[in-house]
Scaffold this motif. Structure first.
Motif: not given
Length: 220
Positions: A22-50
Motif C-alpha cells: 500500500a505504501t508503494l501504491v501511495d508513492l506512485g505505484g510500480a514505477g516508484h517501487a523500482s525507483a526504490g531499488t538499485r543494481t548492486w554492481k560490486s563483485p562483493k556483497s556488503k558483508n565482504g563475501w564474493p
C-alpha cells in the motif's frame, strides 16, 4: 475477528506485506517501487563475501525445505538459524526461506548478501523491508537466543536502521576465526548425542535468557 496462535501470525505477516504494498501504491505505484531499488554492481556483497554465479542447495533439517547457500561455514551457521526457527518459532513451508539469488536488484545494501549466499530471508513476504514489530515477545526470545548463541557471527535485520525482520546474515568476512569456531561448535552439536543444538534447546532457560540479554546489551 478473533485471531490466536499461528492464524494471528499469518494475519500479521500478511498485513505487513499488504502495508508495504500500500505504501508503494501511495508513492506512485510500480514505477516508484523500482525507483526504490538499485543494481548492486560490486563483485562483493556488503558483508565482504564474493558474489556467486550459483550456490549449493541444502536441506533444512526437519522441515522438508531447501535453501541455496555458499558452501562451508556460512551454510552450517545459516542452516542452524533456519532449523531453530522451524523448531522453535514456526514450521517452515514451501517458499518460506530464500537464500542465494542472481537478482542484483536491492532495496537496501544488506540485501546484496543474498548474492553471495551468505544471508537468508525467512518469510520475506511476511516481514519485508521497513516493517517492524511482527514477532510475538516469546518468538523474539528465541531470535535473541539464536543471536547470542552464535556469538555475533549472525546479524538480524530486525536490528537494522531500516529493518527487515526476515533477514539473517553472516557478519564476519570469509575465513574469520570466529566464523570457523561457531561453525565447528554447530557441527559438534549435529553429530552429538542429540541433547544439544537445534530441537534440544530451551531458549527460556533462565541462564540462557540472562546470557541473551547480556549479549544484546553488548551488541546494541
Amino acid at each position: 475477528m478473533n485471531l490466536t496462535g499461528l492464524s494471528r501470525r499469518r494475519f500479521l505477516g500478511a498485513s505487513s506485506a499488504a502495508a508495504a504494498a500500500a505504501t508503494l501504491v501511495d508513492l506512485g505505484g510500480a514505477g516508484h517501487a523500482s525507483a526504490g531499488t538499485r543494481t548492486w554492481k560490486s563483485p562483493k556483497s556488503k558483508n565482504g563475501w564474493p558474489i556467486l554465479d550459483g550456490a549449493t542447495s541444502f536441506s533444512i533439517e526437519g522441515s522438508g525445505q531447501k535453501v541455496s547457500l555458499i558452501e562451508g561455514d556460512a551454510a552450517t551457521i545459516l542452516l542452524h538459524v533456519a532449523r531453530r526457527f522451524h523448531y522453535e518459532v514456526d514450521s517452515l513451508r514451501t517458499g518460506d526461506v530464500r537464500g542465494w539469488t542472481s537478482d542484483r536488484k536491492v532495496t537496501e545494501a544488506y540485501e546484496s548478501n543474498y548474492l553471495s549466499g551468505s544471508a537468508i530471508a525467512i518469510r520475506p513476504v511476511w516481514y519485508p523491508v521497513g516493517a517492524k514489530g511482527n514477532f510475538y515477545p516469546n518468538e523474539l526470545v528465541v531470535i535473541r537466543d539464536i543471536l547470542a548463541e552464535l556469538d555475533g557471527v549472525v546479524a538480524w535485520g530486525g536490528d537494522f536502521t531500516r529493518p527487515k525482520e526476515s533477514h539473517f546474515e553472516i557478519t564476519p568476512k570469509p575465513g574469520h576465526p570466529r566464523l570457523k569456531g561457531v561453525a565447528r561448535k554447530i557441527r559438534g552439536w549435529n553429530i552429538g548425542p542429540g541433547d544439544e543444538g537445534a530441537g534440544a534447546i530451551d531458549a527460556f532457560d533462565p541462564r540462557r535468557r540472562s546470557a541473551s540479554r547480556a549479549f544484546e546489551r553488548r551488541a546494541s
